[in-house]
Scaffold this motif. Structure first.
Motif, PDB file in Angstrom:
ATOM      1  N   GLN A 100      33.203 -50.880  55.421  1.00 16.25           N
ATOM      2  CA  GLN A 100      33.520 -49.454  55.286  1.00 16.25           C
ATOM      3  C   GLN A 100      34.017 -49.137  53.881  1.00 16.25           C
ATOM      4  OE1 GLN A 100      35.964 -47.917  58.742  1.00 16.25           O
ATOM      5  NE2 GLN A 100      35.613 -49.999  59.469  1.00 16.25           N
ATOM      6  N   ASN A 101      34.936 -49.966  53.390  1.00 15.55           N
ATOM      7  CA  ASN A 101      35.516 -49.737  52.069  1.00 15.55           C
ATOM      8  C   ASN A 101      34.451 -49.838  50.987  1.00 15.55           C
ATOM      9  OD1 ASN A 101      36.878 -50.893  49.473  1.00 15.55           O
ATOM     10  ND2 ASN A 101      38.548 -49.923  50.599  1.00 15.55           N
ATOM     11  N   ALA A 119      37.402 -50.929  63.131  1.00 18.60           N
ATOM     12  CA  ALA A 119      37.943 -49.572  63.179  1.00 18.60           C
ATOM     13  C   ALA A 119      38.452 -49.216  61.791  1.00 18.60           C
ATOM     14  CB  ALA A 119      39.080 -49.472  64.203  1.00 18.60           C
ATOM     15  N   VAL A 120      38.902 -47.966  61.637  1.00 14.36           N
ATOM     16  CA  VAL A 120      39.480 -47.560  60.358  1.00 14.36           C
ATOM     17  C   VAL A 120      40.888 -48.120  60.189  1.00 14.36           C
ATOM     18  CG1 VAL A 120      38.073 -45.488  60.109  1.00 14.36           C
ATOM     19  CG2 VAL A 120      40.257 -45.363  61.340  1.00 14.36           C
ATOM     20  N   LYS A 121      41.530 -48.405  61.318  1.00 20.86           N
ATOM     21  CA  LYS A 121      42.848 -49.045  61.310  1.00 20.86           C
ATOM     22  C   LYS A 121      42.925 -49.934  62.535  1.00 20.86           C
ATOM     23  CE  LYS A 121      47.823 -48.270  60.964  1.00 20.86           C
ATOM     24  NZ  LYS A 121      47.924 -49.258  59.876  1.00 20.86           N
ATOM     25  N   VAL A 191      40.120 -41.716  55.753  1.00 22.52           N
ATOM     26  CA  VAL A 191      39.538 -40.769  54.799  1.00 22.52           C
ATOM     27  C   VAL A 191      38.242 -41.311  54.220  1.00 22.52           C
ATOM     28  CG1 VAL A 191      39.905 -39.592  52.609  1.00 22.52           C
ATOM     29  CG2 VAL A 191      41.773 -39.726  54.269  1.00 22.52           C
ATOM     30  N   GLN A 192      38.247 -42.581  53.822  1.00 25.93           N
ATOM     31  CA  GLN A 192      37.043 -43.174  53.244  1.00 25.93           C
ATOM     32  C   GLN A 192      35.885 -43.175  54.230  1.00 25.93           C
ATOM     33  OE1 GLN A 192      39.062 -46.873  52.047  1.00 25.93           O
ATOM     34  NE2 GLN A 192      38.249 -46.533  49.999  1.00 25.93           N
ATOM     35  N   ALA A 221      32.643 -42.009  65.570  1.00 28.05           N
ATOM     36  CA  ALA A 221      32.622 -40.549  65.611  1.00 28.05           C
ATOM     37  C   ALA A 221      32.959 -39.922  64.265  1.00 28.05           C
ATOM     38  CB  ALA A 221      33.602 -40.049  66.679  1.00 28.05           C
ATOM     39  N   LEU A 222      33.584 -40.678  63.373  1.00 30.49           N
ATOM     40  CA  LEU A 222      33.923 -40.153  62.048  1.00 30.49           C
ATOM     41  C   LEU A 222      32.718 -40.084  61.120  1.00 30.49           C
ATOM     42  CD1 LEU A 222      37.253 -42.090  61.325  1.00 30.49           C
ATOM     43  CD2 LEU A 222      37.035 -39.664  61.899  1.00 30.49           C
ATOM     44  N   ILE A 223      31.663 -40.837  61.435  1.00 24.55           N
ATOM     45  CA  ILE A 223      30.521 -40.973  60.527  1.00 24.55           C
ATOM     46  C   ILE A 223      29.359 -40.153  61.066  1.00 24.55           C
ATOM     47  CG2 ILE A 223      28.961 -42.600  59.397  1.00 24.55           C
ATOM     48  CD1 ILE A 223      31.047 -44.806  60.101  1.00 24.55           C
ATOM     49  N   PRO A 224      28.963 -39.096  60.373  1.00 22.99           N
ATOM     50  CA  PRO A 224      27.877 -38.255  60.876  1.00 22.99           C
ATOM     51  C   PRO A 224      26.605 -39.070  61.130  1.00 22.99           C
ATOM     52  CG  PRO A 224      28.976 -37.189  59.038  1.00 22.99           C
ATOM     53  CD  PRO A 224      29.527 -38.579  59.101  1.00 22.99           C
ATOM     54  N   GLY A 225      26.071 -38.917  62.339  1.00 24.22           N
ATOM     55  CA  GLY A 225      24.813 -39.575  62.682  1.00 24.22           C
ATOM     56  C   GLY A 225      24.933 -41.026  63.082  1.00 24.22           C
TER      57      GLY A 225
END
Length: 259
Positions: A100-101, A119-121, A191-192, A221-225
């Protein structure tokens, strides 16, 4: 064995597959080395697979303390040293956070991403501090049984090869494991990841005690598509527990976005 010299020391990596095949970078979880992907890669033909041992794991040097962004910089250097043009990255757990980063900071290097059991966290600062304290006072073997319970579904925990994965954890360098725990404790990629705009496949296991499916789904769900898929009878390491199901999930995505 193949090595990449980094400012912090030697980074061990391995390349398998035809030189002219699409390149896929595989990033491991906490407490594992590049053998994490053996079973899954046996089921995924037609790719040039690049695996590596992150700092403090496997055959790589310790590298001191670091953040997720530092691990992503290591992968960026590996891509630049071994590949022409953007690649697909497949990361599991902390490897998924690295992916992700890196995708957020170096979109020129990443054409698509597979984010598995991540996950993001992940966890809380308190939970990681408790784990670090246990390792510092009682050794890494003190957490091994807890890790096995979180990693694997009951079906796999009844199999004799569970002992091999427990051994992989307890033979990980304690300073290397602790450094990764500190990086995880400090990481929040919300955020990233919300800013990502690349093809993404997100995978969860239905019995994952480390990154439950709902947590992984929330990241997707945070990433469109982004596509989201749950693998049945799998915990935190579906590429180990269900390598054929993992490969069947990943192969169509790789074929679609490899060129």
């Amino acid at each position: 064995m193949q090595v990449l010299n980094r400012p912090w020391g030697t980074m061990h990596y391995r390349i398998d597959g035809p030189a002219n095949a699409p390149t896929v970078i595989f990033a491991n979880s906490l407490g594992t080395d590049l053998r994490l992907w053996d079973a899954a890669l046996a089921e995924i033909p037609g790719i040039r697979a690049i695996r590596f041992d992150k700092r403090g794991h496997g055959l790589s040097d310790l590298g001191g303390d670091y953040a997720i962004a530092d691990l992503a910089d290591d992968v960026a250097a590996l891509i630049e040293a071994t590949s022409d043009g953007p690649v697909i990255i497949c990361g599991l757990s902390i490897g998924g956070m690295i992916a992700q980063n890196l995708a957020a900071r170096r979109p020129d290097l990443i054409r698509a991403a597979v984010l598995s059991n991540t996950a993001v966290k992940m966890g809380t600062a308190e939970s990681w501090t408790d784990r670090i304290r246990t390792i510092e006072t009682r050794g890494i073997a003190a957490i091994a049984d807890m890790v096995m319970e979180r990693w694997f579904a009951p079906t796999f925990r009844a199999r004799p090869e569970l002992a091999l994965w427990r051994n992989m954890v307890i033979r990980t360098s304690a300073p290397g494991y602790i450094a990764a725990c500190r990086a995880l404790a400090a990481a929040n990629l919300t955020v990233q990841t919300a800013g990502l705009r690349l093809p993404t496949l997100v995978i969860a296991g239905d019995s994952d005690g480390s990154s439950p499916a709902d947590l992984v789904r929330a990241t997707a769900a945070l990433i469109p598509g982004a596509r989201f898929h749950i693998i049945a009878d799998a915990g935190h390491l579906p590429c180990v527990e269900q390598p054929r199901a993992f490969a069947a999930t990943v192969i169509p995505f790789l074929q679609e976005h490899s060129r």
